[in-house]
Each structure stands twice: as structure tokens, then as C-alpha cells.
Scaffold this motif. Structure first.
Motif, PDB file in Angstrom:
ATOM      1  N   ILE A   1       0.638   7.994  13.899  1.00  0.00           N
ATOM      2  CA  ILE A   1      -0.038   8.773  12.861  1.00  0.00           C
ATOM      3  C   ILE A   1       0.303   8.170  11.504  1.00  0.00           C
ATOM      4  CG2 ILE A   1       0.048  10.886  14.228  1.00  0.00           C
ATOM      5  CD1 ILE A   1       2.300  11.840  12.323  1.00  0.00           C
ATOM      6  N   ALA A   2      -0.483   8.554  10.477  1.00  0.00           N
ATOM      7  CA  ALA A   2      -0.229   8.121   9.102  1.00  0.00           C
ATOM      8  C   ALA A   2      -0.747   9.185   8.158  1.00  0.00           C
ATOM      9  CB  ALA A   2      -0.894   6.774   8.821  1.00  0.00           C
ATOM     10  N   ASP A   3      -0.309   9.093   6.902  1.00  0.00           N
ATOM     11  CA  ASP A   3      -0.832  10.016   5.891  1.00  0.00           C
ATOM     12  C   ASP A   3      -2.352   9.921   5.869  1.00  0.00           C
ATOM     13  OD1 ASP A   3       1.724  10.702   5.248  1.00  0.00           O
ATOM     14  OD2 ASP A   3       1.845   9.415   3.475  1.00  0.00           O
ATOM     15  N   ALA A   4      -3.016  11.063   5.702  1.00  0.00           N
ATOM     16  CA  ALA A   4      -4.476  11.111   5.775  1.00  0.00           C
ATOM     17  C   ALA A   4      -5.163  10.111   4.845  1.00  0.00           C
ATOM     18  CB  ALA A   4      -4.954  12.537   5.492  1.00  0.00           C
ATOM     19  N   PRO A   5      -4.730   9.927   3.563  1.00  0.00           N
ATOM     20  CA  PRO A   5      -5.416   8.958   2.702  1.00  0.00           C
ATOM     21  C   PRO A   5      -5.283   7.511   3.182  1.00  0.00           C
ATOM     22  CG  PRO A   5      -4.177  10.533   1.383  1.00  0.00           C
ATOM     23  CD  PRO A   5      -3.747  10.729   2.807  1.00  0.00           C
ATOM     24  N   CYS A   6      -4.310   7.234   4.054  1.00  0.00           N
ATOM     25  CA  CYS A   6      -4.153   5.876   4.579  1.00  0.00           C
ATOM     26  C   CYS A   6      -5.108   5.609   5.739  1.00  0.00           C
ATOM     27  CB  CYS A   6      -2.713   5.661   5.056  1.00  0.00           C
ATOM     28  SG  CYS A   6      -1.470   5.808   3.753  1.00  0.00           S
TER      29      CYS A   6
ATOM     30  N   SER B   1       0.808  -1.216   0.000  1.00  0.00           N
ATOM     31  CA  SER B   1       0.000   0.000   0.000  1.00  0.00           C
ATOM     32  C   SER B   1       0.842   1.267   0.000  1.00  0.00           C
ATOM     33  CB  SER B   1      -0.915   0.013   1.224  1.00  0.00           C
ATOM     34  OG  SER B   1      -0.144   0.128   2.409  1.00  0.00           O
ATOM     35  N   GLY B   2       2.064   1.183   0.494  1.00  0.00           N
ATOM     36  CA  GLY B   2       2.886   2.380   0.635  1.00  0.00           C
ATOM     37  C   GLY B   2       2.572   3.174   1.882  1.00  0.00           C
ATOM     38  N   CYS B   3       1.653   2.669   2.726  1.00  0.00           N
ATOM     39  CA  CYS B   3       1.279   3.366   3.961  1.00  0.00           C
ATOM     40  C   CYS B   3       2.151   2.874   5.122  1.00  0.00           C
ATOM     41  CB  CYS B   3      -0.193   3.109   4.288  1.00  0.00           C
ATOM     42  SG  CYS B   3      -1.354   3.858   3.119  1.00  0.00           S
TER      43      CYS B   3
ATOM     44  N   CYS C   1     -10.891   6.894   4.454  1.00  0.00           N
ATOM     45  CA  CYS C   1     -11.279   6.293   3.174  1.00  0.00           C
ATOM     46  C   CYS C   1     -12.019   7.274   2.276  1.00  0.00           C
ATOM     47  CB  CYS C   1     -12.136   5.057   3.409  1.00  0.00           C
ATOM     48  SG  CYS C   1     -13.717   5.386   4.256  1.00  0.00           S
ATOM     49  N   ARG C   2     -12.483   8.389   2.801  1.00  0.00           N
ATOM     50  CA  ARG C   2     -13.232   9.344   1.992  1.00  0.00           C
ATOM     51  C   ARG C   2     -12.372  10.037   0.934  1.00  0.00           C
ATOM     52  NH1 ARG C   2     -15.841  12.820   6.709  1.00  0.00           N
ATOM     53  NH2 ARG C   2     -13.640  12.672   7.354  1.00  0.00           N
ATOM     54  N   PHE C   3     -11.054   9.885   1.021  1.00  0.00           N
ATOM     55  CA  PHE C   3     -10.190  10.406  -0.031  1.00  0.00           C
ATOM     56  C   PHE C   3     -10.427   9.667  -1.341  1.00  0.00           C
ATOM     57  CE2 PHE C   3      -8.008  12.338   3.478  1.00  0.00           C
ATOM     58  CZ  PHE C   3      -7.394  13.458   2.939  1.00  0.00           C
ATOM     59  N   TYR C   4     -10.943   8.427  -1.266  1.00  0.00           N
ATOM     60  CA  TYR C   4     -11.109   7.595  -2.458  1.00  0.00           C
ATOM     61  C   TYR C   4     -12.556   7.217  -2.741  1.00  0.00           C
ATOM     62  CZ  TYR C   4      -6.087   7.089  -1.788  1.00  0.00           C
ATOM     63  OH  TYR C   4      -4.746   7.343  -1.622  1.00  0.00           O
ATOM     64  N   GLY C   5     -13.490   7.578  -1.885  1.00  0.00           N
ATOM     65  CA  GLY C   5     -14.880   7.181  -2.107  1.00  0.00           C
ATOM     66  C   GLY C   5     -15.797   7.903  -1.156  1.00  0.00           C
ATOM     67  N   THR C   6     -17.005   7.374  -1.014  1.00  0.00           N
ATOM     68  CA  THR C   6     -17.992   7.947  -0.130  1.00  0.00           C
ATOM     69  C   THR C   6     -18.273   6.988   1.028  1.00  0.00           C
ATOM     70  OG1 THR C   6     -20.304   8.673   0.035  1.00  0.00           O
ATOM     71  CG2 THR C   6     -19.830   6.972  -1.582  1.00  0.00           C
ATOM     72  N   ASN C   7     -18.566   7.550   2.185  1.00  0.00           N
ATOM     73  CA  ASN C   7     -18.889   6.701   3.333  1.00  0.00           C
ATOM     74  C   ASN C   7     -20.386   6.446   3.454  1.00  0.00           C
ATOM     75  OD1 ASN C   7     -19.764   9.203   4.183  1.00  0.00           O
ATOM     76  ND2 ASN C   7     -18.476   9.301   6.016  1.00  0.00           N
TER      77      ASN C   7
END
Length: 380
Positions: free
Chosen positions: A360-365, A322-324, A368-374
Motif C-alpha cells: 500500500i501507499a499514501d493515496a496521493p502517491c 517523491s517522498g512516496c 493521480c486525481r489528487f493533483y489533476g484530472t484523468n
């Protein structure tokens, strides 16, 4: 010595000449590409067991990067061969709809369009009844997964089929967060916190899926391929769903879509077939020479939904990295790392019985709303 020097000058002369000539080349732009043509495009079909949706737009040049121009303000209606009409209403720009009408009294029908001082009409078309989908199945191998459709017509009257699909998949964040950062404070997430671990993404078919049984004694489609997903597809990481729509076509409608499919999917190399002329069944009543693009059919629709969950898939499939990564920060570092929203807190870091920091981690990791809808779909 002089001969070698002359050869070097000669080489650089021809190199400079080549570069100069190549810089003067201009791209070839045939008049068909740059001509300001705006042909009417009609898409959709007359749905005999649900809502009918017809889209009107105009063609554009290949160099035009803007969206196709919607044809607004038209009058659109369905006309029966012995009389009777149903008018479609414009719901959004260029889209005309009717919630559903009874065409049981029609043997044939056609679409009519009025645009200011012009009128268009499709040919009268026979109404087809689409047989039900027998099953949707899937088959996995070492490199991916195939989704397949099965259907048949016991009356041997269909013979020509087309499929479309909408798909959806559950997307899970790489890390589940116990914490959130609100108003400069790290706090525990609770039931009022927005869902950021489980989201949904959506897609739809973009190519033309056709099948026919014209060479078979029985009108039965066996395992027609709808979609192949690679084993590392993000769609298969948690749960996947596909809604398939099946349409029965006339021979003429099938041939139209077959030409459209070949013209749009099989071009690009010297060995591909040349484009074929695309002739639809819609004509201008005032100017028979006017080009109109589109084919209107009249048929019912059959649907079926499929679900696939990750535990059903081969365990030997390897998921791509994933790179996370998780990092740890001290309590005093919270504003520096979290104020900008680039990172999000995940969990407490406890040392000697007390909280000394956070992972902590990068926000997109994390979100999930960075890639879709909840927002969970109603059918999930």
C-alpha cells in the motif's frame, strides 16, 4: 559593583522603552490604498479571425481579499468607422462574447460600452493582421529548458508582438496500482475502473510577453523566450504541451502593455523604477475625467502547439525524490489501513504461493486525481 548594576538597569529601561514604542506603531495606509475607488477595467481585444471576448470588472483596494467585482448587465458592441455594428452577448458574469464577425469592410473600428446611465468608447483603432508563427523550439541546458518562438513579417508591417500561452502536462502517479479497494474488498482493477495512474494538469501564462523589431532592418523575431522551466519541474516528468497565441500590436498598444509589464513585474526594491501612469484608449463619453483602465486592440490571432516528451530531455537531469514509499500489510489489517481512504492498495504480496498481504501507499502517491484530472485533452 554599583556602576555595573546601574548599567544593567539602564539597559533594561531602554529595551522596555523600545518595545513599548514599537508596539504603538501603526501601519501607514495612504488614502489611495484605502479609498473606495471602483474604476472600470476593460480587458480583451477585437479578434478579426475568431471569437471576441471582452471582460468588464471593477478595481479594488490592495487590502481587499475578495475577487474583483464583475460588471454585469452591460451592453457591449463593436462599431465600424463607416457604420456597421456587432453586439457581444454576456455569457458569464462580466464576460461578453461574439463568436466571430467579418470586419473586412472596416478600416478602423472601436469598442462601445453602455452601463446603465453611462457610455464608454475606445478610440478608433487600425486593424492589424498577425503574421504566422514560424516555429516553436526548445533548448535544454544543465539546469533547465527554454521555450522559444520564431516569427517574421515579410512585409515589415508588424514590428510589435505579444504572446500568451496555455500549457498542459501529463502527470503519472508514483506507483501503478493493480488493485483497488471497493466496498470493503481488495480486488483487481479492470477496464471499468477509473484511470488513476495518468492525469493531466493545466496552466497559462501569467506575465506579459512582448517583443519588437523596431531597431532591426528586417521584421523578424528570433528565439524570443516564452518560458523557462527548471530541470526538476513536474511539468517535464512525462509529456508537456504548450499552445502559443501570437498577436500583432500597434505601437500604442505595445507601449501600453510595456508600461503594464514594468509596473507589475519590476517593482519591489529601492532600485526598481517608479510606477508609470497607465493610460489606455477607453474613455467615458459623459465624464472625460473618469479613470478607465484598459486598452482595446483589433487584430487577428495566430496559434501553434508544441509537445515535449521526457525521453527527449537530457538523461543527466536528476529527478527530485517523491517522498512516496511502499508499505506491506497483512490481509487481516486491510480494514484498518484502507477503510479511511488515506492509503490505497498497489499490488498483492505473495508468500509461499499464496496472497498473504498487500503493498500500500499514501493515496496521493497512487491516485493521480489528487493533483489533476484523468480526462484526456482532445489534442493529446
Amino acid at each position: 559593583m554599583m556602576r555595573r548594576q546601574y548599567s544593567a538597569y539602564n539597559y533594561f529601561f531602554w529595551l522596555l522603552l523600545f518595545l513599548f514604542l514599537s508596539s504603538c506603531e501603526e501601519p501607514y495606509m495612504p488614502k489611495e490604498i484605502v479609498a473606495p475607488n471602483r474604476f472600470l477595467v476593460v480587458t480583451g481585444f477585437i479578434n478579426t479571425n475568431g471569437a471576441t471576448r471582452i471582460n468588464l470588472s471593477r478595481t479594488q483596494n490592495l487590502s481587499d481579499a475578495s475577487a474583483p467585482l464583475a460588471e454585469t448587465g452591460a451592453t457591449v458592441w463593436v462599431e465600424g468607422e463607416g457604420g456597421g455594428t456587432f453586439t457581444l452577448e454576456e455569457t458569464t458574469a462580466g464576460t461578453y462574447e461574439h463568436s466571430g464577425f467579418d470586419v473586412s469592410s472596416f478600416r478602423q473600428c472601436r469598442l462601445r460600452i453602455r452601463l446603465r446611465n453611462k457610455e464608454y468608447a475606445s478610440e478608433y483603432i487600425s486593424i492589424k493582421q498577425t503574421p504566422p508563427i514560424d516555429s516553436l523550439t526548445w533548448r535544454a541546458d544543465a539546469t533547465g529548458l527554454d521555450i522559444l518562438v520564431n516569427t517574421h513579417d515579410p512585409q515589415n508591417q508588424t514590428r510589435y508582438y505579444r504572446w500568451e500561452y496555455d500549457d498542459a502536462w501529463e502527470y503519472l502517479s508514483q506507483f501503478y496500482a493493480d488493485l483497488e479497494y471497493v466496498d470493503g474488498q481488495v480486488r483487481a482493477r479492470d477496464q471499468n475502473s477509473p484511470e488513476i495512474y495518468r492525469c493531466f494538469q493545466f496552466g497559462k501564462s501569467t506575465d506579459i510577453k512582448l517583443g519588437n523589431t523596431i531597431k532591426l532592418s528586417e521584421d523578424r523575431v528570433h528565439e524570443a523566450l516564452l518560458l523557462r522551466l527548471p530541470s526538476n519541474s513536474v511539468r517535464l516528468r512525462s509529456r508537456y504541451s504548450m499552445l502559443v497565441r501570437q498577436y500583432a500590436l500597434t505601437k500604442e498598444e505595445f507601449e501600453y502593455y510595456d508600461i503594464l509589464k514594468r509596473n507589475t513585474e519590476n517593482l519591489g526594491t529601492l532600485f526598481d523604477p517608479l510606477p508609470s501612469q497607465l493610460t489606455g484608449n477607453i474613455k467615458s463619453l459623459s465624464d472625460p475625467t473618469e479613470i478607465v483602465i484598459g486598452y482595446i486592440g483589433a487584430h487577428s490571432v495566430q496559434e501553434m502547439r508544441l509537445f515535449i516528451s521526457a525521453p527527449e530531455l537530457p538523461g543527466r537531469w536528476r529527478r527530485p525524490p517523491s517522498g512516496c514509499v511502499l508499505d506491506t500489510i497483512g490481509v487481516s489489517e486491510v480494514p484498518f489501513f484502507l477503510d479511511r481512504g488515506v492509503n490505497l492498495p498497489v499490488a498483492e504480496f505473495v508468500e509461499f504461493g499464496r496472497v498473504s498481504g498487500y503493498t500500500i501507499a499514501d493515496a496521493p502517491c497512487v491516485d493521480c486525481r489528487f493533483y489533476g484530472t484523468n480526462v484526456r485533452p482532445s489534442y493529446w
